[in-house]
Design a protein around this motif. Structure first.
Motif, PDB file in Angstrom:
ATOM      1  N   VAL A  38      10.754   9.011  -3.162  1.00  0.00           N
ATOM      2  CA  VAL A  38      10.016   8.971  -4.438  1.00  0.00           C
ATOM      3  C   VAL A  38       8.577   9.427  -4.219  1.00  0.00           C
ATOM      4  O   VAL A  38       8.031  10.225  -4.992  1.00  0.00           O
ATOM      5  CB  VAL A  38      10.047   7.548  -5.044  1.00  0.00           C
ATOM      6  CG1 VAL A  38       9.072   7.423  -6.206  1.00  0.00           C
ATOM      7  CG2 VAL A  38      11.452   7.195  -5.501  1.00  0.00           C
ATOM      8  N   ASN A  39       7.959   8.931  -3.165  1.00  0.00           N
ATOM      9  CA  ASN A  39       6.576   9.310  -2.839  1.00  0.00           C
ATOM     10  C   ASN A  39       6.422  10.815  -2.663  1.00  0.00           C
ATOM     11  O   ASN A  39       5.517  11.437  -3.210  1.00  0.00           O
ATOM     12  CB  ASN A  39       6.130   8.610  -1.553  1.00  0.00           C
ATOM     13  CG  ASN A  39       5.489   7.264  -1.817  1.00  0.00           C
ATOM     14  OD1 ASN A  39       5.521   6.769  -2.935  1.00  0.00           O
ATOM     15  ND2 ASN A  39       4.921   6.669  -0.808  1.00  0.00           N
TER      16      ASN A  39
ATOM     17  N   ALA B  72       4.338   6.301  -8.731  1.00  0.00           N
ATOM     18  CA  ALA B  72       5.311   6.003  -7.682  1.00  0.00           C
ATOM     19  C   ALA B  72       5.698   4.526  -7.685  1.00  0.00           C
ATOM     20  O   ALA B  72       6.878   4.187  -7.522  1.00  0.00           O
ATOM     21  CB  ALA B  72       4.752   6.398  -6.320  1.00  0.00           C
TER      22      ALA B  72
ATOM     23  N   ILE C  26       8.108   3.829 -10.687  1.00  0.00           N
ATOM     24  CA  ILE C  26       9.464   4.348 -10.486  1.00  0.00           C
ATOM     25  C   ILE C  26      10.184   3.610  -9.360  1.00  0.00           C
ATOM     26  O   ILE C  26      11.373   3.300  -9.461  1.00  0.00           O
ATOM     27  CB  ILE C  26       9.416   5.860 -10.193  1.00  0.00           C
ATOM     28  CG1 ILE C  26       8.900   6.612 -11.431  1.00  0.00           C
ATOM     29  CG2 ILE C  26      10.792   6.385  -9.782  1.00  0.00           C
ATOM     30  CD1 ILE C  26       8.723   8.097 -11.217  1.00  0.00           C
ATOM     31  N   ALA C  27       9.457   3.321  -8.294  1.00  0.00           N
ATOM     32  CA  ALA C  27      10.093   2.718  -7.112  1.00  0.00           C
ATOM     33  C   ALA C  27      10.075   1.191  -7.133  1.00  0.00           C
ATOM     34  O   ALA C  27      10.578   0.564  -6.196  1.00  0.00           O
ATOM     35  CB  ALA C  27       9.396   3.216  -5.842  1.00  0.00           C
TER      36      ALA C  27
END
Length: 244
Positions: free
Chosen positions: A30-31, A88, A91-92
């Motif tokens: 994701v990052n 990030a 989302i994570a």
């Protein structure tokens, strides 16, 4: 203080632990995707903006491009770092919660009733999003205060320090909160415990803030910070009630 500053480093070491590695891959992915996208979009936008500004200037001021580009790069990095961290983390967040759960189980040897699997982490996404919205709302209140202070002549020279400290505080709140969220603690209670141990949590946040500014390191710092924040929870925040 050395031990307080070491939590992030211990978090990095934790990434290599058996049983933890599988839960690290997704946050890192994701990052990489978000950071790459933000940097590309940022340079495209700023580049076209500088070209437009230079087009307005007379030829003899063309040397300003040598000043504008370094400033633009700094601006892009500053905006990208915070936007990158914010997006990030949103989302994570379910997977960070799952990682925090596995880290706590590894540290204590006791099972944590939480997300348990990637499927259950995905199912918890709406709740995780709401938790991140609470953090963002909290940040915006203090960001507005710091922004106003930045325009006060006697304070403005120190505005960079204020922004750094605010960012560090928010990152300590962000990464120490996952383990507490897994335990069903409210965001209000999470803030209370983190404030009660600010002598440990703020240095941790400062280390994370500094790490987000280092290329390559910033791509893997999220899971390391989740691990470090969870270690802090296990060692100091579980029974936090009074300041260090």
């Amino acid at each position: 203080m050395d031990s307080d500053l070491s939590y992030l480093l211990r978090g990095f070491k934790m990434l290599r632990e058996p049983g933890i590695k599988p839960f690290v891959i997704l946050p890192i992915l994701v990052n990489v995707l978000i950071f790459g996208g933000l940097m590309f979009a940022g340079f495209e936008l700023i580049g076209s903006g500088i070209a437009t500004v230079l087009g307005w200037l007379p030829q003899w001021l063309s040397f300003l491009s040598w000043i504008l580009w370094p400033l633009a790069v700094i601006l892009i990095l500053a905006i990208a770092m915070y936007s990158f961290s914010t997006v990030a983390n949103i989302i994570a967040s379910p997977f960070n919660g799952l990682l925090a759960e596995k880290v706590e189980e590894k540290l204590t040897g006791k099972e944590v009733s939480g997300r348990e699997t990637f499927a259950s982490a995905l199912a918890s996404f709406p709740r995780s999003i709401w938790r991140e919205v609470q953090k963002l709302s909290y940040y915006l209140i203090f960001a507005l205060i710091v922004l106003v202070l930045s325009f006060i002549p006697l304070i403005s020279p120190f505005s960079g320090v204020l922004w750094f400290l605010l960012g560090a505080w928010m990152l300590s709140l962000e990464y120490c909160d996952y383990a507490m969220d897994n335990r069903g603690l409210s965001f209000k209670e999470s803030k209370r415990r983190i404030k009660a141990r600010r002598g440990s949590t703020l240095p941790f946040g400062m280390m994370v803030m500094a790490g987000t500014m280092v290329p390559i390191v910033n791509l893997i710092i999220m899971p390391a910070a989740v691990c470090g924040g969870t270690i802090l929870w296990v060692e100091k925040l579980k029974n936090a009630g009074t300041p260090d």
